[in-house]
Write a protein that holds these residues in place. Structure first.
Motif, short mmCIF file in Angstrom:
data_model
loop_
_atom_site.label_atom_id
_atom_site.label_comp_id
_atom_site.label_asym_id
_atom_site.label_seq_id
_atom_site.Cartn_x
_atom_site.Cartn_y
_atom_site.Cartn_z
N THR A 1 0.83 -1.21 0.00
CA THR A 1 0.00 0.00 0.00
C THR A 1 0.87 1.26 0.00
N LYS A 2 1.94 1.24 0.79
CA LYS A 2 2.84 2.39 0.86
C LYS A 2 3.49 2.66 -0.50
N GLU B 1 4.01 9.21 -0.47
CA GLU B 1 4.12 10.48 0.25
C GLU B 1 3.05 10.64 1.33
N ASP B 2 2.22 9.62 1.52
CA ASP B 2 1.10 9.72 2.45
C ASP B 2 1.30 8.86 3.69
N GLU B 3 0.52 9.11 4.70
CA GLU B 3 0.56 8.34 5.93
C GLU B 3 -0.28 7.08 5.77
N VAL B 4 0.37 5.93 5.90
CA VAL B 4 -0.32 4.64 5.75
C VAL B 4 -0.31 3.91 7.08
N LYS B 5 -1.48 3.54 7.54
CA LYS B 5 -1.63 2.93 8.87
C LYS B 5 -2.40 1.62 8.74
N VAL B 6 -1.92 0.59 9.45
CA VAL B 6 -2.61 -0.70 9.50
C VAL B 6 -3.30 -0.84 10.84
N VAL B 7 -4.57 -1.23 10.80
CA VAL B 7 -5.36 -1.42 12.02
C VAL B 7 -5.88 -2.85 12.03
N SER B 8 -5.64 -3.58 13.12
CA SER B 8 -6.15 -4.94 13.29
C SER B 8 -6.64 -5.09 14.72
N PRO B 9 -7.28 -6.21 15.07
CA PRO B 9 -7.78 -6.38 16.44
C PRO B 9 -6.74 -6.15 17.52
N GLN B 10 -5.46 -6.40 17.21
CA GLN B 10 -4.41 -6.24 18.20
C GLN B 10 -3.67 -4.90 18.06
N MET B 11 -4.05 -4.07 17.08
CA MET B 11 -3.23 -2.89 16.78
C MET B 11 -3.95 -1.57 17.00
N GLY B 12 -5.13 -1.58 17.60
CA GLY B 12 -5.76 -0.31 17.92
C GLY B 12 -7.01 -0.04 17.12
N SER B 13 -7.58 1.13 17.34
CA SER B 13 -8.87 1.48 16.76
C SER B 13 -8.72 2.19 15.43
N SER B 14 -9.85 2.26 14.71
CA SER B 14 -9.88 2.88 13.39
C SER B 14 -9.86 4.40 13.50
N ASP B 15 -9.34 5.04 12.44
CA ASP B 15 -9.31 6.50 12.35
C ASP B 15 -10.41 6.94 11.38
N VAL B 16 -11.46 7.52 11.91
CA VAL B 16 -12.61 7.87 11.08
C VAL B 16 -12.28 9.00 10.10
N LEU C 1 -4.88 -9.34 -5.04
CA LEU C 1 -6.17 -8.71 -4.83
C LEU C 1 -6.00 -7.24 -4.41
N LEU C 2 -5.10 -7.01 -3.47
CA LEU C 2 -4.84 -5.65 -3.00
C LEU C 2 -4.28 -4.79 -4.12
N TYR C 3 -3.38 -5.35 -4.92
CA TYR C 3 -2.78 -4.61 -6.03
C TYR C 3 -3.84 -4.14 -7.01
N LYS C 4 -4.75 -5.04 -7.37
CA LYS C 4 -5.81 -4.68 -8.32
C LYS C 4 -6.67 -3.55 -7.78
N ALA C 5 -6.99 -3.62 -6.48
CA ALA C 5 -7.81 -2.58 -5.87
C ALA C 5 -7.08 -1.23 -5.88
N LEU C 6 -5.82 -1.23 -5.49
CA LEU C 6 -5.06 0.02 -5.43
C LEU C 6 -4.78 0.58 -6.82
N ARG C 7 -4.59 -0.31 -7.78
CA ARG C 7 -4.41 0.13 -9.17
C ARG C 7 -5.68 0.84 -9.67
N GLU C 8 -6.82 0.28 -9.31
CA GLU C 8 -8.09 0.87 -9.72
C GLU C 8 -8.30 2.24 -9.08
N VAL C 9 -7.98 2.36 -7.79
CA VAL C 9 -8.23 3.59 -7.05
C VAL C 9 -7.24 4.69 -7.43
N THR C 10 -5.97 4.33 -7.59
CA THR C 10 -4.92 5.34 -7.83
C THR C 10 -4.62 5.57 -9.30
N GLY C 11 -4.96 4.61 -10.16
CA GLY C 11 -4.59 4.71 -11.56
C GLY C 11 -3.13 4.43 -11.83
#
Length: 491
Positions: A21-22, A27-42, A91-101
């Motif tokens: 994802t990075k 140039e952006d802040e990329v954060k991973v959130v999981s059950p053991q890693m804290g809460s979501s950033d709305v 799967l992630l690559y295809k999604a990010l390719r679609e979103v970012t171009g």
């Protein structure tokens, strides 16, 4: 700077997901959130939700609250971890390719050693065509990077054909001092002026470690030596003579294929130092300009001139060195294609024997990262056109690619490539990247890499990075290494 958040329902594959994802959002802040890693950033601008289930993985990707991509693929999550990871990243690559171009030249590959994949396949008997098809289908690497990885792997395989992985080893010796610390540097190095009065004390500890280390692997054959840093030529001629003589006294050179001293900074190179090195069986040195643009040298803290580089190179030739490497960095602050072209023109005039080209990677431990706000107005330009310019320059000097590696946060998401003329490739460089042979390391910040069980397992023992701690704890460093070698290489 946008906020990109990745939500995982299981703590699994976090590093791979974050790295890929990075690469799309450098140039952006990329954060991973999981059950053991804290809460979501709305307040996230981009939100990626990955749902791991036993028989499927689903992904939902939203940008500013609008769903941009959604898909579910079937898989046996627990059957084979590597295949699960590859399917997830596709799967992630295809999604990010679609979103970012965007398309990434190395596709889903985010590790530092992409050539290990084609190398392993070559050794298993696969053809170049089969390997290319596998890389494109499995990792989405583009045609150019696929071809580069396979070309490098073939040359590496040829260069290493006579190396004894099981009974051989290589030696790394670290000199952690530099004339000044460069803006982009993340290595374990200290300004010489802070330690000048204690360099001999450092050599006392280093020689003690080398004596003990030589005995630990006395039953094995020493294939390559690499003295790096830092800048080894911050040592004065007498100190260089002392170190090189000690290495020659303690180690058996009868199987030695390569001996490198990384002279590095042109402002540390003198005729007397080169003569001291030449008294010993050193086969390869580096004179590293990084750029041939004076304004950039001043900005990044190199504290030497373009003329110093040219003078140091010709001094090395006059001293009789016939295998000289030069390091360059592309993507330095403020350098555009025309400035890189100027550097390459100057390098062509010098005609070195090998060329190592680094894509700038901005790491957390560097001053460039710590004071990044000061450089926000400056461009950090690297792209495929620049890398093609470098490759063309190397070809004009009769060099071909022989090793490559990648780093996190590289400008342009590209690679570092070593080019060399025939019989001038750096064997140690390949060994450290392919991880096929034990590397015995000495000095502050040095990491001994023990390769065993026919290359299937790797363990490390680390020396402390701080020079003062290294001096005070040298016996502990020696014992760490002895314990590791006895456990993994002699057990």
């Amino acid at each position: 700077m946008r906020k990109v958040e990745i939500q995982l329902n299981k703590s699994d594959f976090e590093y791979d997901v974050h790295s890929l994802t990075k690469a799309f959002y450098p140039e952006d802040e990329v954060k991973v959130v999981s059950p053991q890693m804290g809460s979501s950033d709305v307040s996230s601008d981009v939100q990626i939700i990955l749902d791991y289930q036993e028989s499927q993985i689903g992904i939902t990707c939203t940008e500013t609250g609008q769903c941009r991509y959604q898909k579910v693929i079937a898989l046996d999550y627990y059957k084979e971890r590597t295949e699960t990871k590859n399917q997830l990243k596709r799967l992630l690559y295809k999604a990010l390719r679609e979103v970012t171009g965007k398309e990434l030249p190395w596709g889903t590959l985010s590790g530092i050693r992409p050539t290990k994949i084609p190398m392993k396949m070559l050794e298993s008997g696969m053809t170049n065509v089969q390997i290319a098809q596998y890389m494109r289908e499995t990792y989405y690497t583009n045609n150019a990077k696929t071809a580069l990885a396979i070309a490098v792997a073939n040359r590496e395989k040829y260069i290493l054909k006579d190396i004894d992985y099981e009974n051989g080893y290589s030696l790394y010796i670290g000199i952690p001092f530099c004339p000044s610390i460069c803006l982009y540097c993340s290595f374990s190095s200290s300004p010489l002026k802070l330690w000048e009065k204690r360099v001999d004390e450092y050599l006392d500890a280093l020689c003690k470690e080398l004596t003990a280390s030589a005995k630990m692997l006395s039953s094995r054959k020493l294939n390559t030596i690499y003295i790096g840093g830092g800048t080894p030529t911050t040592l004065n001629p007498k100190q260089l003579e002392r170190l090189l003589s000690h290495v020659e006294k303690e180690f058996d050179f009868s199987s030695l294929l390569e001996y490198t001293v990384e002279a590095g900074r042109p402002d540390s190179i003198t005729q007397e130092k080169l003569q001291a090195i030449k008294k010993h069986p050193v086969t390869r040195i580096s004179v590293n300009p990084q750029t041939m643009n004076q304004s950039t040298l001043d900005l990044i803290g190199r504290r030497h001139t373009v003329e110093d580089t040219i003078h140091a190179f010709y001094l090395a030739r006059e001293a009789g060195f016939d295998n000289i490497n030069m390091d360059l960095i592309v993507g330095l602050p403020g350098e555009d294609e025309s400035m890189v072209a100027h550097t390459l023109e100057e390098i062509q005039k010098l005609d070195p024997d090998s060329l190592t080209v680094h894509s700038l990677a901005v790491k957390r431990a560097t001053r460039l990262h710590l004071f990044r706000e000061q450089y926000q107005e400056m461009s950090f330009e690297n792209n495929q056109k620049i890398m093609d310019m470098v490759a063309d320059c190397a070809r004009s000097l009769d060099m071909g690619p022989y090793y490559l590696y990648r780093q996190k946060n590289m400008k342009g998401n590209l690679e570092n490539v070593g080019y060399a003329k025939v019989d001038k490739a750096g064997i140690y460089n390949i060994l450290i990247m392919e991880e096929k042979q034990t590397i015995l390391a000495a000095g502050a910040g040095a990491s001994t890499k023990m390769v065993f069980d026919h290359g299937t397992r790797i363990e490390r023992t680390e020396n402390v990075k701080d020079v003062k701690q290294y001096l005070e704890r040298i016996d502990e460093m020696i014992e760490r290494k002895r314990t590791g070698i006895e456990m993994y290489l002699k057990g």
